[in-house]
Design an enzyme around this catalytic site. Structure first.
Site, PDB file in Angstrom:
ATOM      1  CG  HIS A  55      -5.362   3.217   3.208  1.00  0.00           C
ATOM      2  ND1 HIS A  55      -6.823   3.260   2.560  1.00  0.00           N
ATOM      3  CD2 HIS A  55      -4.770   2.703   2.116  1.00  0.00           C
ATOM      4  CE1 HIS A  55      -6.949   3.077   1.488  1.00  0.00           C
ATOM      5  NE2 HIS A  55      -5.658   2.695   1.046  1.00  0.00           N
ATOM      6  CG  LEU A  58       4.208  -1.152   3.284  1.00  0.00           C
ATOM      7  CD1 LEU A  58       4.631  -1.686   4.346  1.00  0.00           C
ATOM      8  CD2 LEU A  58       4.851   0.479   3.320  1.00  0.00           C
ATOM      9  NE  ARG A  59       2.401   0.978  -4.768  1.00  0.00           N
ATOM     10  CZ  ARG A  59       1.102   1.160  -4.929  1.00  0.00           C
ATOM     11  NH1 ARG A  59       0.380   0.182  -4.869  1.00  0.00           N
ATOM     12  NH2 ARG A  59       0.721   2.266  -5.298  1.00  0.00           N
ATOM     13  CG  HIS A 176     -11.693   1.400  -3.148  1.00  0.00           C
ATOM     14  ND1 HIS A 176     -10.350   2.124  -3.277  1.00  0.00           N
ATOM     15  CD2 HIS A 176     -12.517   1.610  -4.348  1.00  0.00           C
ATOM     16  CE1 HIS A 176     -10.295   2.720  -4.488  1.00  0.00           C
ATOM     17  NE2 HIS A 176     -11.556   2.563  -4.887  1.00  0.00           N
ATOM     18  CG  HIS A 229      -9.862   5.958  -0.039  1.00  0.00           C
ATOM     19  ND1 HIS A 229     -10.981   5.868  -0.405  1.00  0.00           N
ATOM     20  CD2 HIS A 229      -8.922   5.300  -0.340  1.00  0.00           C
ATOM     21  CE1 HIS A 229     -10.850   4.547  -1.235  1.00  0.00           C
ATOM     22  NE2 HIS A 229      -9.621   4.191  -1.235  1.00  0.00           N
ATOM     23  CG  ASP A 302      -4.620   5.641  -0.566  1.00  0.00           C
ATOM     24  OD1 ASP A 302      -4.282   4.652  -0.691  1.00  0.00           O
ATOM     25  OD2 ASP A 302      -5.534   5.958  -1.258  1.00  0.00           O
ATOM     26  N   GLY A 321      -2.376   7.705  -7.302  1.00  0.00           N
ATOM     27  CA  GLY A 321      -1.783   7.506  -5.964  1.00  0.00           C
ATOM     28  C   GLY A 321      -0.630   8.459  -5.863  1.00  0.00           C
TER      29      GLY A 321
END
Length: 429
Positions: A55, A58-59, A176, A229, A302, A321
């Site tokens: 998880h 990397l955008r 999620h 998560h 995450d 985040g």
């Protein structure tokens, strides 16, 4: 390569390893270095299988102001990771073969870790229409996990269909777990701290109820479900019961949910804003116990980098985040190894072996043995370091551990016989 004086899993006397063609060719005491081999003197440090993170964000594409596949791969290698799974909430969304193949190809070009793209479950992460799961699974990216992470697949019919496809394709659906109808406007864990700070409460039941529903759907579909998560102690009870009933469900916990609590919110510093939110000390204690027990299978970071403009703002406007790749091992050592909840075999299980098993990676999370891939993390359990966000390899600096003194460092990372990071420096090519 010749690795000398290493202690696999931190056990027994040091041994030497000869690596040829990316594979452990010899292993034992008193071996001789092959001519011309690069030598790494481990000096008694702990040798583990390379870490696998299920998880990360990397955008790229679309969010390169916060992170790129290159900078994220650097952070991963320095953190001891040899494989990462990149979530699909990019721009454009990774909901088709073109985008997932781009992420896969770019990861291979950087070459520091194996970058596995996670495909979106629904088109545009909008929760209304299934994405092309089969096309992505059969693409060059060979997508093994699908998720709308950042958003929950709220519609039970959509989730049921996704799990049915996952069963047929032999892939994993990662949820999620957040019922958005219960978290609208929420800013912090529902409880005493949120009330005192005047922040709208985020109930743990928003997570627990979705996990319970999805376990029932996964049982019916005979599909593999992965819960992202986990943060609520009540979710653990649901997972335990589902596993006992034979449901194919796995779960992850983040390092920050092992260490931090909602008490950190008293400063209103948005670096501590995360989804799901930091919860109570009782929840944190339950996460540690569940990880040790195996009800929670893995630690996943995450890793969520954000450029300054998205974090350096008032609480309500800040994006949720935290960074996690370079601090994951240290937090795990602090929360699980030092208290005796996990030994180094346990660390290998939650950071390497189980993540690889869940996603079907054949060449990651393997035993340290002759004939196996030379994919390792060399760990110094005695070293300590002070976390400074500006010094991390990520393009962003939003770490909640700023200024903390943490135990355990990664001395070297090896991917199929090639050093990708050593002594705090990344090695390209």
């Amino acid at each position: 390569m010749f690795i000398t004086n290493a202690r696999p899993y931190g056990e027994g006397d040091p041994v030497d390893l000869v690596v040829r063609d990316g594979v452990v060719a010899e292993m034992g005491a008193g071996l001789t270095a092959p001519e011309g081999a690069e030598t790494v003197d481990a000096d008694g440090l702990v040798l583990l299988p390379g870490f696998v993170d299920l998880h990360v964000h990397l955008r790229e594409p679309g969010g390169e102001e916060s992170e790129t596949i290159d900078t994220g791969s650097r952070a991963a290698a320095l953190g001891g990771f040899t494989a990462v799974f990149a979530m699909p909430n990019t721009d454009p969304v990774a909901d088709n073969a073109v985008v997932v193949e781009y992420v896969h190809r770019r990861g291979a070009e950087v070459g520091l870790v194996d970058v596995h793209p996670v495909g979106a479950v629904t088109v545009g992460l909008e929760g209304a229409k299934l994405a092309e799961l089969g096309t992505m699974a059969q693409s060059a990216a060979n997508v093994r996990m699908f998720s709308d992470d950042g958003r929950c697949v709220n519609d039970p019919l959509i989730m049921r269909r996704a799990l049915e496809y996952a069963s047929a394709l032999d892939v994993v659906i990662a949820q999620h777990a957040e019922d958005h109808r219960l978290t609208a406007g929420a800013q912090a864990n529902e409880g005493v701290v949120a009330s005192r700070l005047g922040l709208a409460g985020w109930p743990a039941t928003a997570e627990e109820t979705v996990v319970a529903r999805d376990c029932a759907l996964a049982r019916e579909a005979r599909a593999a479900l992965h819960v992202c998560h986990v943060s609520s102690q009540r979710t653990i009870d649901v997972l335990r019961a589902a596993k006992a009933a034979g449901v194919r469900v796995s779960a992850e916990v983040t390092p920050h949910h092992l260490l931090l609590t909602d008490a950190a919110l008293t400063s209103y510093d948005p670096v501590n804003k995360v989804n799901p939110p930091l919860r109570t000390a009782a929840d944190t204690k339950a996460m540690r116990a569940a990880l040790a027990e195996g009800v929670i299978d893995v630690v996943a970071t995450d890793h969520a980098p954000h450029a300054t403009q998205y974090k350096d703002t008032e609480w309500a406007a800040a994006k949720p985040g935290m960074l996690g790749l370079q601090t994951a091992l240290s937090v795990l050592v602090h929360t699980m190894v030092e208290p005796g909840l996990l030994d180094w075999r346990g660390v290998a299980r939650v950071l390497s072996e189980r993540p690889a098993e869940i996603t079907g990676l054949a060449d990651q999370g393997r035993p340290i043995a002759v004939g196996e891939p030379a994919t390792f993390a060399l760990v110094d359990p005695e070293a300590q370091w002070t976390v400074r966000g500006a010094a991390l390899a990520s393009k962003a600096s939003n770490t909640p551990y700023e200024g903390m003194r943490l135990p355990g460092t990664v001395a070297a990372t090896v991917l199929r016989g090639r050093i990708t990071a050593r002594d705090g420096q990344v090695r390209n090519g």
